[in-house]
Design a protein around this motif. Structure first.
Motif, PDB file in Angstrom:
ATOM      1  N   ARG A 237       0.841  -1.192   0.000  1.00  0.00           N
ATOM      2  CA  ARG A 237       0.000   0.000   0.000  1.00  0.00           C
ATOM      3  C   ARG A 237       0.885   1.255   0.000  1.00  0.00           C
ATOM      4  O   ARG A 237       1.911   1.307   0.659  1.00  0.00           O
ATOM      5  N   ARG A 238       0.452   2.260  -0.726  1.00  0.00           N
ATOM      6  CA  ARG A 238       1.266   3.462  -0.877  1.00  0.00           C
ATOM      7  C   ARG A 238       0.769   4.603   0.011  1.00  0.00           C
ATOM      8  O   ARG A 238       1.469   5.572   0.205  1.00  0.00           O
ATOM      9  N   SER A 239      -0.403   4.490   0.549  1.00  0.00           N
ATOM     10  CA  SER A 239      -0.956   5.616   1.302  1.00  0.00           C
ATOM     11  C   SER A 239      -1.625   5.118   2.571  1.00  0.00           C
ATOM     12  O   SER A 239      -2.694   4.512   2.533  1.00  0.00           O
ATOM     13  N   GLU A 240      -0.985   5.380   3.714  1.00  0.00           N
ATOM     14  CA  GLU A 240      -1.601   5.006   4.991  1.00  0.00           C
ATOM     15  C   GLU A 240      -2.893   5.780   5.209  1.00  0.00           C
ATOM     16  O   GLU A 240      -3.838   5.260   5.804  1.00  0.00           O
ATOM     17  N   GLU A 241      -2.941   6.993   4.733  1.00  0.00           N
ATOM     18  CA  GLU A 241      -4.156   7.802   4.891  1.00  0.00           C
ATOM     19  C   GLU A 241      -5.326   7.150   4.159  1.00  0.00           C
ATOM     20  O   GLU A 241      -6.434   7.039   4.704  1.00  0.00           O
ATOM     21  N   SER A 242      -5.098   6.697   2.936  1.00  0.00           N
ATOM     22  CA  SER A 242      -6.154   6.017   2.185  1.00  0.00           C
ATOM     23  C   SER A 242      -6.539   4.703   2.851  1.00  0.00           C
ATOM     24  O   SER A 242      -7.724   4.359   2.921  1.00  0.00           O
TER      25      SER A 242
ATOM     26  N   TRP B 181      -4.974  -3.950  -1.955  1.00  0.00           N
ATOM     27  CA  TRP B 181      -4.515  -4.094  -0.581  1.00  0.00           C
ATOM     28  C   TRP B 181      -5.245  -5.178   0.207  1.00  0.00           C
ATOM     29  O   TRP B 181      -4.720  -5.708   1.175  1.00  0.00           O
TER      30      TRP B 181
ATOM     31  N   VAL C 164     -12.051   6.423  -2.776  1.00  0.00           N
ATOM     32  CA  VAL C 164     -10.981   5.762  -3.542  1.00  0.00           C
ATOM     33  C   VAL C 164     -11.627   4.873  -4.596  1.00  0.00           C
ATOM     34  O   VAL C 164     -12.835   4.638  -4.578  1.00  0.00           O
TER      35      VAL C 164
ATOM     36  N   THR D 188      -8.091   0.174  -5.863  1.00  0.00           N
ATOM     37  CA  THR D 188      -7.197   0.480  -4.742  1.00  0.00           C
ATOM     38  C   THR D 188      -7.436  -0.492  -3.603  1.00  0.00           C
ATOM     39  O   THR D 188      -6.491  -1.021  -3.003  1.00  0.00           O
TER      40      THR D 188
ATOM     41  N   ARG E 238      -6.371   3.930   6.025  1.00  0.00           N
ATOM     42  CA  ARG E 238      -7.194   4.234   7.208  1.00  0.00           C
ATOM     43  C   ARG E 238      -8.605   4.637   6.805  1.00  0.00           C
ATOM     44  O   ARG E 238      -9.589   4.248   7.452  1.00  0.00           O
TER      45      ARG E 238
END
Length: 198
Positions: free
Chosen positions: A8-13, A52, A44, A48, A15
Motif C-alpha cells: 500500500r502506498r498511502s496510509e491515509e487512504s 490491498w 478511492v 485500490t 485508514r
C-alpha cells in the motif's frame, strides 16, 4: 487470508478505507456491505481496495483489529477465579460495544462459509486470546488451582463457550453477573477436590 498487503502506498487512504468499512457495516449490516460502497465512502477506487485487501471481510477484519487489543498479559493475581472473572468481564465489552460487537459477529458468521477468513480470524485475533488464557490455566494447574489432568484448551472452551452461546445464539449480551456465575460454576468442576497447593 493474509493481513493487508504491504505494498500500500498511502496510509491515509488505508485508514479511510478501514474506517469506511466499519461505518458502513454499522449502518447497513454485513450482508449489504460491498467493496463498491466502501470505495465510495472512502473516496478511492475499487481497484485500490483490491490491491490491498482480497475481500470486504479482510477490510473489516483489519478494522476490528484496529479497535481490539490482542496483546497484553492475562491477569495473574494468584487467584485464578478472580483473574478469569476480571478478564472475561473486560473482554465482554468487545461483544457489547456497537463499535466492535456487530463486526466481530459478522466475521464469525462469514467464517463459517469462508475457510480463509476463519483461519485469519484465528491467526490474527482469537488464537492470541486463547494462548493467553491457556498460559494462565497452565500456571493455575502448577499452583494446584485447576485439576492437572485437564487440557487447558478444554478449560478455555468450558469457560468462554457459554458467553459465545449467549451472545451469538440467544442474542443476549453477556453481563458481569452472568460471567461470574459461569466462572464459579465451571470452577466447581475443574478445581481440585483437595486443598490447593501453593
Amino acid at each position: 487470508m493474509t493481513p493487508r498487503r504491504p505494498e500500500r502506498r498511502s496510509e491515509e487512504s488505508a485508514r479511510a478505507i478501514v474506517q469506511a468499512a466499519l461505518e458502513l457495516c454499522r449502518e447497513v449490516g454485513y450482508a449489504k456491505l460491498s467493496i463498491e460502497g466502501i470505495a465510495n465512502r472512502a473516496g478511492v477506487g475499487k481497484n485500490t481496495i483490491y490491491r490491498w485487501w482480497p475481500s470486504k471481510s479482510a477490510v473489516l477484519l483489519d478494522g476490528l483489529l484496529s479497535a481490539v487489543s490482542v496483546q497484553g498479559p492475562f491477569p495473574d493475581t494468584g487467584d485464578v477465579v478472580a483473574d478469569f472473572k476480571t478478564q472475561m468481564i473486560a473482554a465482554s465489552s468487545i461483544l457489547a460495544s456497537p463499535d466492535t460487537g456487530p463486526h466481530y459477529a459478522a466475521l464469525i458468521g462469514e467464517a463459517q462459509q469462508d475457510p480463509a477468513l476463519g483461519s485469519a480470524l484465528w491467526d490474527r485475533l482469537v488464537g492470541h486470546l486463547v494462548a493467553a488464557a491457556t498460559e494462565r490455566i497452565r500456571s493455575a494447574q502448577q499452583q494446584g488451582q485447576i485439576r492437572p489432568e485437564l487440557d487447558p484448551e478444554f478449560v478455555v472452551e468450558l469457560l468462554y463457550g457459554p458467553t459465545y452461546y449467549r451472545w451469538l445464539i440467544r442474542r443476549h449480551l453477556p453481563d458481569p453477573d452472568h460471567i461470574r456465575m459461569v466462572v464459579d460454576t465451571a470452577f466447581a468442576g475443574i478445581a481440585p477436590s483437595g486443598p490447593a497447593v501453593g
